[in-house]
Design a protein around this motif. Structure first.
Motif, PDB file in Angstrom:
ATOM      1  N   HIS A  26      -6.458 -14.007   6.328  1.00 59.91           N
ATOM      2  CA  HIS A  26      -6.259 -13.221   7.555  1.00 59.91           C
ATOM      3  C   HIS A  26      -6.953 -11.855   7.474  1.00 59.91           C
ATOM      4  CE1 HIS A  26      -2.475 -15.736   8.744  1.00 59.91           C
ATOM      5  NE2 HIS A  26      -3.610 -16.369   8.938  1.00 59.91           N
ATOM      6  N   TRP A  27      -7.520 -11.440   8.616  1.00 61.72           N
ATOM      7  CA  TRP A  27      -8.403 -10.269   8.664  1.00 61.72           C
ATOM      8  C   TRP A  27      -7.808  -9.019   8.014  1.00 61.72           C
ATOM      9  CZ3 TRP A  27      -8.137  -5.439  11.154  1.00 61.72           C
ATOM     10  CH2 TRP A  27      -6.953  -5.213  11.860  1.00 61.72           C
ATOM     11  N   ASP A  28      -6.495  -8.819   8.239  1.00 62.84           N
ATOM     12  CA  ASP A  28      -5.881  -7.578   7.751  1.00 62.84           C
ATOM     13  C   ASP A  28      -5.826  -7.510   6.224  1.00 62.84           C
ATOM     14  OD1 ASP A  28      -4.084  -9.728   8.504  1.00 62.84           O
ATOM     15  OD2 ASP A  28      -2.388  -8.435   8.030  1.00 62.84           O
ATOM     16  N   HIS A  29      -5.970  -8.657   5.564  1.00 63.95           N
ATOM     17  CA  HIS A  29      -5.937  -8.693   4.094  1.00 63.95           C
ATOM     18  C   HIS A  29      -7.328  -8.750   3.460  1.00 63.95           C
ATOM     19  CE1 HIS A  29      -1.515  -9.509   3.967  1.00 63.95           C
ATOM     20  NE2 HIS A  29      -1.803  -9.859   5.224  1.00 63.95           N
ATOM     21  N   THR A  30      -8.345  -9.050   4.280  1.00 63.85           N
ATOM     22  CA  THR A  30      -9.671  -9.338   3.704  1.00 63.85           C
ATOM     23  C   THR A  30     -10.845  -8.502   4.221  1.00 63.85           C
ATOM     24  OG1 THR A  30      -9.958 -11.085   5.357  1.00 63.85           O
ATOM     25  CG2 THR A  30      -9.107 -11.751   3.206  1.00 63.85           C
ATOM     26  N   PHE A  31     -10.700  -7.864   5.379  1.00 61.92           N
ATOM     27  CA  PHE A  31     -11.874  -7.197   5.956  1.00 61.92           C
ATOM     28  C   PHE A  31     -12.268  -5.918   5.206  1.00 61.92           C
ATOM     29  CE2 PHE A  31     -12.266  -9.036  10.548  1.00 61.92           C
ATOM     30  CZ  PHE A  31     -12.252 -10.314  10.024  1.00 61.92           C
ATOM     31  N   GLY A  32     -11.453  -5.495   4.256  1.00 62.42           N
ATOM     32  CA  GLY A  32     -11.829  -4.342   3.431  1.00 62.42           C
ATOM     33  C   GLY A  32     -12.586  -4.765   2.173  1.00 62.42           C
ATOM     34  N   SER A  45       0.827   0.678  -1.696  1.00 60.81           N
ATOM     35  CA  SER A  45       0.786   1.551  -0.523  1.00 60.81           C
ATOM     36  C   SER A  45       1.514   0.830   0.605  1.00 60.81           C
ATOM     37  CB  SER A  45      -0.651   1.848  -0.123  1.00 60.81           C
ATOM     38  OG  SER A  45      -1.307   0.669   0.276  1.00 60.81           O
ATOM     39  N   MET A  46       2.149   1.600   1.463  1.00 60.96           N
ATOM     40  CA  MET A  46       2.976   1.026   2.527  1.00 60.96           C
ATOM     41  C   MET A  46       2.147   0.367   3.623  1.00 60.96           C
ATOM     42  SD  MET A  46       5.978   0.741   2.084  1.00 60.96           S
ATOM     43  CE  MET A  46       6.759   0.434   3.649  1.00 60.96           C
ATOM     44  N   PHE A  47       2.760  -0.591   4.279  1.00 64.99           N
ATOM     45  CA  PHE A  47       2.145  -1.204   5.457  1.00 64.99           C
ATOM     46  C   PHE A  47       2.167  -0.187   6.604  1.00 64.99           C
ATOM     47  CE2 PHE A  47       6.032  -1.914   7.921  1.00 64.99           C
ATOM     48  CZ  PHE A  47       7.002  -1.840   6.939  1.00 64.99           C
ATOM     49  N   ASP A  48       1.297  -0.425   7.569  1.00 63.75           N
ATOM     50  CA  ASP A  48       1.226   0.467   8.724  1.00 63.75           C
ATOM     51  C   ASP A  48       1.096  -0.410   9.975  1.00 63.75           C
ATOM     52  OD1 ASP A  48       0.652   2.273  10.683  1.00 63.75           O
ATOM     53  OD2 ASP A  48      -0.983   3.264   9.602  1.00 63.75           O
ATOM     54  N   LYS A  49       2.101  -0.342  10.820  1.00 64.98           N
ATOM     55  CA  LYS A  49       2.152  -1.250  11.978  1.00 64.98           C
ATOM     56  C   LYS A  49       1.074  -0.951  13.017  1.00 64.98           C
ATOM     57  CE  LYS A  49       6.858  -2.900  11.765  1.00 64.98           C
ATOM     58  NZ  LYS A  49       8.244  -2.566  12.043  1.00 64.98           N
ATOM     59  N   GLU A  50       0.609   0.289  13.067  1.00 61.58           N
ATOM     60  CA  GLU A  50      -0.334   0.729  14.103  1.00 61.58           C
ATOM     61  C   GLU A  50      -1.504  -0.253  14.291  1.00 61.58           C
ATOM     62  OE1 GLU A  50      -0.203   2.886  16.396  1.00 61.58           O
ATOM     63  OE2 GLU A  50      -2.306   2.842  17.021  1.00 61.58           O
ATOM     64  N   ALA A  51      -2.258  -0.482  13.207  1.00 65.12           N
ATOM     65  CA  ALA A  51      -3.369  -1.442  13.302  1.00 65.12           C
ATOM     66  C   ALA A  51      -3.129  -2.613  12.346  1.00 65.12           C
ATOM     67  CB  ALA A  51      -4.693  -0.767  13.007  1.00 65.12           C
ATOM     68  N   ASP A  52      -1.836  -2.884  12.095  1.00 67.80           N
ATOM     69  CA  ASP A  52      -1.421  -3.996  11.236  1.00 67.80           C
ATOM     70  C   ASP A  52      -2.006  -3.932   9.818  1.00 67.80           C
ATOM     71  OD1 ASP A  52       0.276  -6.186  11.023  1.00 67.80           O
ATOM     72  OD2 ASP A  52      -1.367  -7.610  11.289  1.00 67.80           O
ATOM     73  N   ARG A  53      -2.051  -2.738   9.253  1.00 67.31           N
ATOM     74  CA  ARG A  53      -2.493  -2.646   7.862  1.00 67.31           C
ATOM     75  C   ARG A  53      -1.384  -3.137   6.941  1.00 67.31           C
ATOM     76  NH1 ARG A  53      -5.712   3.143   7.100  1.00 67.31           N
ATOM     77  NH2 ARG A  53      -7.648   2.439   8.097  1.00 67.31           N
ATOM     78  N   PRO A  54      -1.712  -4.067   6.032  1.00 65.47           N
ATOM     79  CA  PRO A  54      -0.676  -4.583   5.139  1.00 65.47           C
ATOM     80  C   PRO A  54      -0.455  -3.689   3.910  1.00 65.47           C
ATOM     81  CG  PRO A  54      -2.713  -5.730   4.716  1.00 65.47           C
ATOM     82  CD  PRO A  54      -3.013  -4.715   5.802  1.00 65.47           C
ATOM     83  N   VAL A  55       0.599  -4.002   3.194  1.00 63.89           N
ATOM     84  CA  VAL A  55       0.854  -3.384   1.888  1.00 63.89           C
ATOM     85  C   VAL A  55      -0.313  -3.729   0.957  1.00 63.89           C
ATOM     86  CG1 VAL A  55       2.298  -3.653  -0.184  1.00 63.89           C
ATOM     87  CG2 VAL A  55       3.379  -3.411   2.071  1.00 63.89           C
ATOM     88  N   LEU A  56      -0.751  -2.774   0.148  1.00 62.43           N
ATOM     89  CA  LEU A  56      -1.755  -3.040  -0.884  1.00 62.43           C
ATOM     90  C   LEU A  56      -1.103  -2.782  -2.238  1.00 62.43           C
ATOM     91  CD1 LEU A  56      -4.804  -1.186   0.765  1.00 62.43           C
ATOM     92  CD2 LEU A  56      -4.238  -3.628   0.892  1.00 62.43           C
ATOM     93  N   GLY A  57      -1.295  -3.697  -3.176  1.00 63.44           N
ATOM     94  CA  GLY A  57      -0.653  -3.558  -4.485  1.00 63.44           C
ATOM     95  C   GLY A  57      -1.631  -3.063  -5.536  1.00 63.44           C
ATOM     96  N   TYR A  58      -1.066  -2.466  -6.582  1.00 64.00           N
ATOM     97  CA  TYR A  58      -1.898  -1.957  -7.675  1.00 64.00           C
ATOM     98  C   TYR A  58      -1.188  -2.224  -8.999  1.00 64.00           C
ATOM     99  CZ  TYR A  58      -4.666   1.341 -10.463  1.00 64.00           C
ATOM    100  OH  TYR A  58      -5.495   1.913 -11.410  1.00 64.00           O
ATOM    101  N   VAL A  59      -1.898  -2.869  -9.932  1.00 57.82           N
ATOM    102  CA  VAL A  59      -1.340  -3.159 -11.252  1.00 57.82           C
ATOM    103  C   VAL A  59      -2.243  -2.504 -12.283  1.00 57.82           C
ATOM    104  CG1 VAL A  59      -0.585  -4.968 -12.841  1.00 57.82           C
ATOM    105  CG2 VAL A  59      -0.546  -5.401 -10.377  1.00 57.82           C
ATOM    106  N   SER A  60      -1.619  -1.709 -13.135  1.00 57.69           N
ATOM    107  CA  SER A  60      -2.389  -0.938 -14.105  1.00 57.69           C
ATOM    108  C   SER A  60      -2.287  -1.542 -15.505  1.00 57.69           C
ATOM    109  CB  SER A  60      -1.857   0.502 -14.088  1.00 57.69           C
ATOM    110  OG  SER A  60      -2.457   1.246 -15.097  1.00 57.69           O
ATOM    111  N   GLY A  61      -3.367  -2.185 -15.963  1.00 59.84           N
ATOM    112  CA  GLY A  61      -3.406  -2.723 -17.317  1.00 59.84           C
ATOM    113  C   GLY A  61      -4.115  -1.747 -18.247  1.00 59.84           C
ATOM    114  N   GLN A  62      -3.990  -2.007 -19.557  1.00 55.42           N
ATOM    115  CA  GLN A  62      -4.682  -1.119 -20.514  1.00 55.42           C
ATOM    116  C   GLN A  62      -6.195  -1.271 -20.391  1.00 55.42           C
ATOM    117  OE1 GLN A  62      -2.836  -2.464 -24.094  1.00 55.42           O
ATOM    118  NE2 GLN A  62      -0.927  -1.379 -23.655  1.00 55.42           N
TER     119      GLN A  62
END
Ligand SMILES: [Zn+2]
Length: 242
Positions: free
Chosen positions: A69-75, A13-30
């Motif tokens: 950093h908060w933007d990567h961990t507070f969720g 998912s794309m980053f969002d500058k508004e509240a500094d949301r970073p890119v989130l990645g997703y890897v799909s394994g079997q």
């Protein structure tokens, strides 16, 4: 939330500058699905879950964070799967879990330079209710490296030396030739934007050693190995007084 396909088995998912949301990645394994970074809040994690639901993808079984950093961990507290972080990341999160999230305590942390202006501003944008902030440590922790077999695809977590923070982890997906690099290529915002060139040199060596085509960054568009190495070399050659 915009959800993009990088390869057959990797999305982000794309980053969002508004509240500094970073890119989130997703890897799909079997067997398992895997998420890179936990977002900056419960609502960021929720938006990611909803984007997955819409695509018919499984919600993440495992969630690994790239640094404290908060933007990567507070969720992270809102994750449904098993969370993973480097031991150094957890040490910092453990400390932050004791912090109080009130206007006056946040101002105190700014005055004492425990917190930086940019994070404070963005945290206030993300959270209309500061009391909703929850900081937790991860379920699993590791030192140096960790390999996870997701079923036909592997997530390799590697701690790297980085000028951005002491606990940076790169996540390499060899089968898809993708490297999640987080914010590792960046200055240290918690040390007056200092650029430690020795650490950058070490990071360049580490990045060169991964056999990848595309890297996914925390707050930018994905780019080729050649491009990220060019950026790192130009940072290295930057004149400090210019
Ligand atoms: Zn960062």
């Amino acid at each position: 939330m915009e959800f993009r396909r990088l390869t057959d088995r990797i999305y982000y998912s794309m980053f969002d500058k508004e509240a500094d949301r970073p890119v989130l990645g997703y890897v799909s394994g079997q067997k398992y699905s895997f998420m890179v970074d936990a977002g900056n809040s419960k609502s960021h994690m929720k938006a990611f879950h909803e984007a997955l639901d819409k695509e018919g993808f499984k919600r993440p079984d495992m969630i690994a964070v790239t640094h404290w950093h908060w933007d990567h961990t507070f969720g992270m507290h809102a994750a449904e799967g098993i969370t993973i972080a480097h031991e150094k990341t957890n040490n910092k999160l453990k400390e932050m879990a004791k912090w109080q999230w009130t206007d006056s305590e946040m101002k105190k942390r700014l005055e004492t330079k425990v917190e930086i202006e940019f994070a404070d501003t963005c945290i206030r944008k993300e959270y209309s209710l500061l009391s909703e902030i929850q900081v937790v440590t991860s379920d699993l922790s590791f030192v140096e490296t960790m390999k996870i077999d997701l079923g036909g695809i592997t997530a390799e977590l590697h701690q790297v030396e980085s000028p951005h923070s002491d606990d940076c982890v790169c996540i390499f997906i060899p089968e898809e030739r993708v490297l999640f690099i987080g914010d590792a290529v960046g200055v240290d915002y918690y040390n007056n934007c200092f650029l430690d060139k020795d650490k950058l040199r070490s990071l360049i060596g580490a990045v060169e050693g991964f056999d990848f085509d595309t890297c996914v960054l925390g707050h930018a568009e994905p780019m080729s190995k050649e491009n990220i190495l060019n950026i790192m070399h130009s940072l290295l050659n930057r004149q400090e007084n210019s």
